[in-house]
Design an enzyme around this catalytic site. Structure first.
Site, mmCIF file in Angstrom:
data_model
loop_
_atom_site.group_PDB
_atom_site.id
_atom_site.type_symbol
_atom_site.label_atom_id
_atom_site.label_comp_id
_atom_site.label_asym_id
_atom_site.label_seq_id
_atom_site.Cartn_x
_atom_site.Cartn_y
_atom_site.Cartn_z
ATOM 1 N N ASP A 242 4.182 -14.628 11.303
ATOM 2 C CA ASP A 242 2.923 -15.080 10.723
ATOM 3 C C ASP A 242 1.860 -13.992 10.917
ATOM 4 O OD1 ASP A 242 0.472 -16.272 10.266
ATOM 5 O OD2 ASP A 242 0.985 -18.160 11.235
ATOM 6 N N GLU B 97 0.850 -1.210 0.000
ATOM 7 C CA GLU B 97 0.000 0.000 0.000
ATOM 8 C C GLU B 97 0.877 1.249 0.000
ATOM 9 O OE1 GLU B 97 -3.415 -0.148 2.601
ATOM 10 O OE2 GLU B 97 -3.494 2.041 2.648
#
Ligand code: MEV
Length: 440
Positions: free
Chosen positions: A296, A85
């Site tokens: 993760d 982004e």
């Protein structure tokens, strides 16, 4: 009509790609060329990536950016961020600089306990189950010794194993609720191995417990798995300054800025529609660091969102106040991350990211990640209550639009200057671009 493919995982990489091209692309050459373009020339490195998952066909790049000037507990950090982004890294840099001049970020790890559970079904007398559990509890620890020895040497291991009656929620449902200290490891493998051993011991020993009836002996282990909900593995990050120091934006008085800021955070605290977007902005910062450091992000996301809803309503993860002329803004989140094991030892760029952070412990990484989330939220809320986010967002997005249009480097430079004092909406960029090209 397409047919299912048999034995796909046994094909070679080339065969898999050939099947893919045949099955899903009209222009096979073009697809193959893009897939291959992203392969690494270094065969060893490529093989390493191929083996992270099954059926690898190529590499999927994300930019790795850095945000310098983060002052955290009086120490300067450069934070690596992997994210697509466009405005996230820029916003992090801006927030870092803002707080660098106002005392920096203060952080603290409040707790580090991880969780795992063995879920089982037991149709019988509860008191007998409790007796059985108390009898074999020491054995649960001893049977897991082989798994826990190393972790214990380093100061971690199993913290507690308790029997929990969940039959009010689901018929005959009980669990072993287990807590762990996994130090610098995220601990998923360690916890799951321990849990599977507990389940084995529990099941085996039940068959020899004299007080159980035949049915009671047949208790059924349903599953053994760690929980990504870690409400006792908490980190806090905070910034504060006199309200009068919130004076960077000339178009808004510091007192008004502080008041609007606190209102914006309060709105996110009571309005789930806003809270989700507010927290999404926080996750822009958090996920980017989690990903760059090989952790993760799905586990982190799941745990953090559950925490945001811990009292039954989905709320803001950040809080803000003004008291006695002091503006305070803070975040408190659960974070189970590691700086050893998993991808951290494997992915060369993860090693680089951890080196950029001066090889942090898991506790230090928790603090850095919390800061990245808080900084990102500060940037977003600051824009929202002043200029609106589109101004900064579209400025960063400008290059993406120009790249899509196939602009040359010269044209890009021209448009960055051209849009400095204009809003770069998609339409405005396309029109200006076409006009320039028509002229040329
Ligand atoms: C965009 O990725 C994130 C924001 O929407 C966050 C927010 O609204 O607070 C700007």
């Amino acid at each position: 009509m397409k047919q299912p493919v048999e034995g796909f995982s046994k094909l070679t990489k080339e065969q898999k790609i050939a099947w893919l091209a045949n099955t899903h692309f009209n222009n096979q050459e073009a697809a193959l060329s893009i897939i291959r373009q992203y392969w690494n020339n270094d065969e060893v490195l490529q093989k390493l990536h191929d083996e992270f998952i099954e059926n690898t066909i190529s590499n999927y790049y994300l930019p790795l950016g850095i945000a310098p000037n983060f002052l955290i507990n009086e120490q300067l950090y450069t934070i690596p961020m992997a994210i697509e982004e466009s405005s996230v890294v820029a916003a992090a840099c801006k927030a870092a600089k803002f707080w660098l001049q106002r005392g920096g970020f203060k952080t603290e790890v409040l707790s580090t306990e991880k969780v795992g559970q063995v879920h089982f079904i037991y149709k019988g007398n509860k008191t007998k189950l409790e007796q059985f559990f108390n009898n074999i509890k020491p054995q649960l620890y001893t049977d897991a010794k082989e798994i826990t020895a190393n972790m214990e040497k380093r100061g971690g291991g199993i913290l507690e194993i308790s029997l929990v009656d969940k039959t009010k929620n689901l018929d005959n449902y009980y669990q072993l609720h287990c807590t762990f200290e996994t130090l610098d490891a995220m601990g998923a493998n360690f916890i799951n191995s321990c849990l599977e051993q507990f389940a084995k011991t529990f099941k085996n020993e039940a068959q020899h417990f004299a007080d159980f009836t035949e049915e009671e002996k047949q208790l059924q282990i349903v599953m053994s798995i760690l929980s990504n909900y870690v409400p006792n593995c908490i980190v806090k990050a905070e910034v504060s300054c006199p309200v009068t120091a919130l004076n960077e934006d000339k178009n808004i008085a510091p007192e008004v800025f502080a008041e609007k800021f606190v209102q914006a955070v309060n709105i996110a605290n009571v309005e789930p529609y806003r809270a989700v977007t507010h927290n999404k902005g926080i996750m822009n910062g958090i996920d980017a660091v989690v990903l760059a450091t090989g952790n993760d992000f799905r586990a982190v996301e799941a745990g953090i969102h559950a925490y945001a809803a811990k009292d039954g309503t989905y709320r803001s993860l950040t809080h803000a106040s003004v008291e006695n002329g002091i503006f305070k803004f803070w975040i408190e989140i659960p974070l189970a991350v590691g700086t050893i094991g998993g991808l951290t030892n494997l992915h060369p760029l993860v090693k680089i990211a951890l080196e950029i952070l001066e090889k942090p412990s898991a506790k230090e990484l928790m603090q850095i990640i919390a800061v990245a989330g808080l900084a990102q939220n500060f940037g977003a809320v600051r824009s929202l209550i002043t200029t609106g986010i589109q101004k900064g967002h579209m400025k960063m997005h400008l290059l993406n639009i120009l790249n899509q249009l196939g602009a040359t480097e010269e044209e890009k430079q021209y448009f960055v200057t051209y849009f400095k004092d204009k809003t770069a909406t998609h339409n405005a960029v396309v029109q200006a671009f076409n006009k320039l090209r028509a002229k040329a």
